[in-house]
Enzyme design. Sequence first.
Site, PDB file in Angstrom:
ATOM      1  N   GLN A  80       4.864 -32.610   6.237  1.00  0.00           N
ATOM      2  CA  GLN A  80       4.150 -31.410   5.796  1.00  0.00           C
ATOM      3  C   GLN A  80       2.872 -31.753   5.040  1.00  0.00           C
ATOM      4  OE1 GLN A  80       7.886 -29.165   4.153  1.00  0.00           O
ATOM      5  NE2 GLN A  80       6.400 -27.621   4.767  1.00  0.00           N
ATOM      6  N   HIS A  81       2.060 -30.719   4.857  1.00  0.00           N
ATOM      7  CA  HIS A  81       0.916 -30.686   3.937  1.00  0.00           C
ATOM      8  C   HIS A  81      -0.333 -31.434   4.403  1.00  0.00           C
ATOM      9  CE1 HIS A  81       4.001 -29.206   1.322  1.00  0.00           C
ATOM     10  NE2 HIS A  81       4.505 -30.389   1.056  1.00  0.00           N
ATOM     11  N   ASP A 248       9.188 -30.954   8.368  1.00  0.00           N
ATOM     12  CA  ASP A 248      10.318 -31.883   8.470  1.00  0.00           C
ATOM     13  C   ASP A 248      11.559 -31.414   7.733  1.00  0.00           C
ATOM     14  OD1 ASP A 248       9.088 -32.262   6.013  1.00  0.00           O
ATOM     15  OD2 ASP A 248       8.713 -34.408   6.291  1.00  0.00           O
TER      16      ASP A 248
END
Length: 500
Positions: A80-81, A248
């Site tokens: 992520q991110h 995830d």
Amino acid sequence: MVLGGNMSIHKLVAGVDSSTQSCKIVIRDLKTGALVRSGSAKHGRGTEINPYVWRNAFDEAVKQAGGLDDVVAISIAGQQHGMVALDNNGNVVRDAILWNDTRSAIDAYELINEFGNGSTENGKLKWAKSVGSVPVASLTITKLRWMNREEPDNLKRTAAIALPHDWLTWVLKDGKDINTLTTDRSEASGTGYFSSEDNEYKRSIISMAAGYDFASKVVLPRVVGPHECIGESNICGVNMKIGPGAGDNAAAALGLGLKPGEVVLSIGTSGVVSLVSKVPIHDSKGYVTGFADATGNYLPLVCTLNASRVIDSFRQILHMTHEEFSHSALCAPPGSEGLVVLPYFEGERTPNLPDATGAIHGVTCENFTPSNIARAAIEGMLCGVGVGIKAMTSLGMKVNKINLIGGGAQSEAVRRIAPCVLGLPVSVPEYSEYVADGASKQAAWVYCGGSEPPEWVPRLSSEYIGDYVPFIAERFNEVSERFITRSEAVDCMAIDTIKH
């Protein structure tokens, strides 16, 4: 690669985990979820990376898995991110800045205060209510502010912002028109500029980070439903349906079939505590992030930067194998005879200490032994990630069981010490690629339809119950609080220096 006998005569689905360090793919039976074969490929590590490395690793993982000739649907989950900036032609503007990059810590601080009109407390409260999360260096919004501050020319070239799994899915599907980018709620909820409660992007927040001109023009991926087919494409020579993918942690929760009250504690590169919730969470302290899951619910989550690598660092210093380290730790008494390890080896996200370093406290001539050091490392790591469970229960969420997963969960010492430190029964599911498993279950959901994901054969698990030893966490909290108080004072001085 795992072979599944004559299972290949059935329809198969593929799930991908494009993680920080590698790409893993599992190919499973559509009806039962039985593993047919798998593959993986490592790629470069770091805090920024050329996204095409992910594509190359995907191709290699597919090759290792024996191809996709018999696969009818695929979904991609990923870290992520991370921020992938694209120009009008879909070219990568700069290397992707990943979740574990802390360069934007000052930007997170400034965004909080700007939203709160100069008040940190009010800013945190407004962020939590608006998007479910309070900015830290991990979130995409802070990386966008950093690029605005440090690389304005790159920002001007940026026409679209994608997240890692968005980009890889898009490249495999089309990779030409940035207006065809898609994402899902779980991934979008980790940006810091999407509200999973309102199900919309907050362009006013993007304006605050990067300016109105950018926010009004930038293309953001279309947020699709949890089992919506985003298209059919020829991937590696095979035409198949493509699912929306997931972050995830949301994919792992889907793969595990997480039930209310059950926490997933993942011990990998990072430490993650998450659980499925029917209602959104707003934590003004910023510990619990209000992410979405991969089914239409919410996924309150706490992430720490330091987990299995803390154990690896001590293991290497002691020149022990994984088995030797585990055995040595179990030879020491609970509490490690007073040794306390603060596991902030790479800074920390929860609590927000981006410049922190690790430490060993309580050392004496009598207790400084390899066994005590090994156990203290495990206890300190578990106390560090256990902050997440404490934060969730403080917000009224009920926790009755821990599902322990990740590479660190393979340690027998971690399994046996966890109930003593965390005070809850621990279940260790049969080892698997949980994130890729969740992606494959989503692919099956996309192919078959229906209101709920498929009910595959449940996996086996091992149960661990131990006597809770409260003084371990009490001693850790005592040492950690002193450390945090000093660090916050230093951070405030450093921020004032930067601003003036």
